[in-house]
Enzyme design. Sequence first.
Site, PDB file in Angstrom:
ATOM      1  N   LYS A   1      -0.268   5.553   8.437  1.00 11.31           N
ATOM      2  CA  LYS A   1       0.452   5.861   7.195  1.00 11.31           C
ATOM      3  C   LYS A   1      -0.516   5.999   6.034  1.00 11.31           C
ATOM      4  O   LYS A   1      -0.421   6.923   5.217  1.00 11.31           O
ATOM      5  CB  LYS A   1       1.489   4.770   6.935  1.00 11.31           C
ATOM      6  CG  LYS A   1       2.244   4.875   5.612  1.00 11.31           C
ATOM      7  CD  LYS A   1       1.678   3.948   4.534  1.00 11.31           C
ATOM      8  CE  LYS A   1       1.779   2.488   4.918  1.00 11.31           C
ATOM      9  NZ  LYS A   1       1.288   1.591   3.828  1.00 11.31           N
TER      10      LYS A   1
ATOM     11  N   LYS B   1      -6.929   1.843  -3.145  1.00 11.77           N
ATOM     12  CA  LYS B   1      -6.599   1.284  -1.828  1.00 11.77           C
ATOM     13  C   LYS B   1      -6.591   2.379  -0.763  1.00 11.77           C
ATOM     14  O   LYS B   1      -7.064   2.178   0.366  1.00 11.77           O
ATOM     15  CB  LYS B   1      -5.243   0.586  -1.881  1.00 11.77           C
ATOM     16  CG  LYS B   1      -4.770   0.026  -0.531  1.00 11.77           C
ATOM     17  CD  LYS B   1      -5.717  -1.028   0.021  1.00 11.77           C
ATOM     18  CE  LYS B   1      -5.380  -1.392   1.462  1.00 11.77           C
ATOM     19  NZ  LYS B   1      -4.102  -2.068   1.639  1.00 11.77           N
TER      20      LYS B   1
ATOM     21  N   THR C   1       0.862  -1.185   0.000  1.00  6.49           N
ATOM     22  CA  THR C   1       0.000   0.000   0.000  1.00  6.49           C
ATOM     23  C   THR C   1       0.896   1.230   0.000  1.00  6.49           C
ATOM     24  O   THR C   1       1.539   1.549   1.006  1.00  6.49           O
ATOM     25  CB  THR C   1      -0.934   0.019   1.222  1.00  6.49           C
ATOM     26  OG1 THR C   1      -1.777  -1.127   1.185  1.00  6.49           O
ATOM     27  CG2 THR C   1      -1.810   1.273   1.207  1.00  6.49           C
TER      28      THR C   1
END
Length: 293
Positions: free
Chosen positions: A240, A172, A97
């Site tokens: 994150k 995502k 990701t």
Amino acid sequence: MAEEVGFLGLGIMGKAMSINLLRHGFKVTVWNRTLSRCDELVEHGASVADTPAAVVKKCKYTIAILSDPSAALSVVFDKDGVLEQICSGKGYIDMSTVDSDTSSKINEAITSKGGYFLEAPVSGSKKPAEDGQLVILAAGEKTLYEEALPAFNIMGKKSFFLGQVGNGAKMKLVVNMMMGSMMNAFSEGLILADKSGLNTQTLLDVLDLGAIANPMFKMKGPTMIKKSYSPAFPLKHQQKDMRLALALGDEYAVSMPVAAAANEAFKKARSMGFGDLDFSAVYETVKFPQGSS
């Protein structure tokens, strides 16, 4: 017997995904920065390479799933990295990701050497990875996508091809931004129910029968009530992803006050020492707003 594939990164997700490939007849060559993590994979029949470059040299295509953009870039560009052996006819699939800029940099580097590139981040955490129930969000080289579909069908329950490189990363980040925002609202609801004298398990039962019933509430609610935060998806990675999603919002001038507030809660949870626990540990920042439990 299926052809040999490479696999870089054996964290919570990578270990489960590569074991699934091995169980379904794939030959897999693995690498991990901490090589001792490869031992369990060897027991399942994997071969081990000393460097990412060695994996790429051996395999027609190589999958990577790494912790963040810096790790994803390092594995490609550093000494003994993917770029040293990628060439015409070889493919590289990054399932990490990351932001779309990171994917684009990797894509440019791989294709400049004649290789094929596919980004394919996954929606799902530890249990879906173990059960082969991930959702795969692929974008990039269509021929590599088609070649990798047998592996994707083992690792996931559904794969989407989203077009050009960057679209997988963006999809995502949108999904994880929504998930993180929902987890914060869920935490506030659990605390409000508890503080106002309601039974939190009854709240979970009510939610599960209503319009906002969802697998995340059903799975995480009972463990949150018990203050059990075994990491299926580490909180530091959720934060994150919130940060990267907010940067995407900046790029397109999208106002995201709910996501911004959720990001602050995850940052606070990291400062309280919960970064390596499951992302549901953000519950503790609501329960103990002064940062002490």
